[in-house]
Design a protein around this motif. Structure first.
Motif, mmCIF file in Angstrom:
data_model
loop_
_atom_site.group_PDB
_atom_site.id
_atom_site.type_symbol
_atom_site.label_atom_id
_atom_site.label_comp_id
_atom_site.label_asym_id
_atom_site.label_seq_id
_atom_site.Cartn_x
_atom_site.Cartn_y
_atom_site.Cartn_z
ATOM 1 N N LEU A 272 -4.705 -3.704 -1.383
ATOM 2 C CA LEU A 272 -5.163 -3.110 -0.132
ATOM 3 C C LEU A 272 -6.393 -3.833 0.409
ATOM 4 C CD1 LEU A 272 -4.432 -0.817 1.792
ATOM 5 C CD2 LEU A 272 -6.049 0.640 0.556
ATOM 6 N N VAL B 170 -12.222 -1.355 0.814
ATOM 7 C CA VAL B 170 -11.442 -1.829 1.959
ATOM 8 C C VAL B 170 -12.357 -2.185 3.127
ATOM 9 C CG1 VAL B 170 -9.789 -1.093 3.730
ATOM 10 C CG2 VAL B 170 -9.312 -0.662 1.315
ATOM 11 N N THR C 42 -11.841 3.555 -2.784
ATOM 12 C CA THR C 42 -10.864 2.780 -2.012
ATOM 13 C C THR C 42 -11.382 2.490 -0.618
ATOM 14 O OG1 THR C 42 -8.988 3.710 -3.245
ATOM 15 C CG2 THR C 42 -8.532 2.791 -1.063
ATOM 16 N N ALA D 292 0.834 -1.207 0.000
ATOM 17 C CA ALA D 292 0.000 0.000 0.000
ATOM 18 C C ALA D 292 0.866 1.254 0.000
ATOM 19 C CB ALA D 292 -0.922 -0.011 1.215
ATOM 20 N N ARG E 144 0.813 4.135 -3.003
ATOM 21 C CA ARG E 144 0.066 5.255 -2.425
ATOM 22 C C ARG E 144 -0.382 6.260 -3.477
ATOM 23 N NH1 ARG E 144 5.338 5.478 -1.308
ATOM 24 N NH2 ARG E 144 6.546 7.379 -1.636
#
Length: 255
Positions: free
Chosen positions: A188, A78, A74, A60, A64
């Motif tokens: 992620l 997640v 995102t 991750a 980034r």
């Protein structure tokens, strides 16, 4: 374990970190090695899940820049994967070992096919949407994509071998975003599933903490390096690598 066993676990952690952020089949490297050094399957699975969490964190960090492209998306993926990971962990603790062994290789092979044909399939779907008056790009989760993200997160918390390939297929088909962003979000989301599942294992399951520590330390660097490599690969090359690795993983599970 002997000194050689410890070295094998360290190498497995670094290699799994590389695979986490590139082709998404990390557990197919680390899990068999944990079995080879003498850990029982459920203990190896729980220790592997916890030990590879830092690999996702390292990846991750390497990804980034890509993950900033669609922050809201995102966060949603997640969160969804994390909740699903708790369900997968509960299934691992409740069901007999190996209950999914027969179906997992075919799931991985099927998702490899989807990753391979995704550009043509997405183009066909775009034409269909345009003809029906819905031509805007898909940058939010639809109901079907949400369902498959959740199912893949469950599988990630349960076992996880090939979960990254499954997540790439789900996100690439359900969203109109750059493939490198898909690869970053895949990494992620799988990490989120592992974090929640690993926390459950740490509390209620038996875990080999020395193995977890060796995997954790070595996988951070592998995850970060893998993300840097994946960022520089053309999308087509990355896609081919995912398909080849997923196919190899499926064959390995079959035999």
């Amino acid at each position: 374990m002997s000194g050689l066993d410890h070295l094998l676990v360290v190498l497995a952690g670094f290699g799994a970190g590389l695979l986490t952020s590139t082709v998404g089949v990390a557990s197919l490297l680390s899990f068999p090695i944990l079995l080879a050094v003498g850990l029982p399957p459920v203990l190896a699975n729980a220790s592997n899940t916890l030990g590879l969490v830092p690999a996702g964190a390292g990846a991750a960090l390497g990804f980034r820049r890509e993950l900033r492209l669609h922050r809201g998306l995102t966060y949603r993926v997640v969160l969804l994967a994390g909740i699903a990971g708790s369900v997968g962990a509960a299934l691992l603790l409740a069901l007999p070992p190996g209950v999914f062994e027969a179906i997992v290789p075919w799931l991985i092979l099927g998702t490899c096919v989807l990753v391979g044909v995704q550009p043509r399939l997405s183009a066909w779907l775009a034409v269909r949407r345009a003809s029906s008056g819905r031509s805007s790009a898909r940058v939010t989760l639809g109901p079907l994509t949400t369902f498959f993200v959740f199912v893949t997160g469950i599988y990630g918390g349960y076992f996880g071998a090939g979960a990254g390939v499954m997540m790439i297929a789900t996100l690439a088909l359900g969203l109109d975003v750059d493939f490198r962003f898909v690869a970053a979000l895949r990494t992620l989301s799988v990490m989120a599933s592992n974090v929640v599942a690993g926390a459950i294992f740490a509390v209620v399951a038996e875990v080999d903490w020395p193995v977890v520590a060796l995997l954790a330390v070595s996988s951070i660097g592998g995850g970060y390096l893998g993300a840097r490599i994946a960022r520089r690969l053309p999308a087509t090359v990355l896609r081919i690598a995912v398909v080849l690795a997923g196919g190899a993983a499926a064959v390995a599970l079959l035999i």
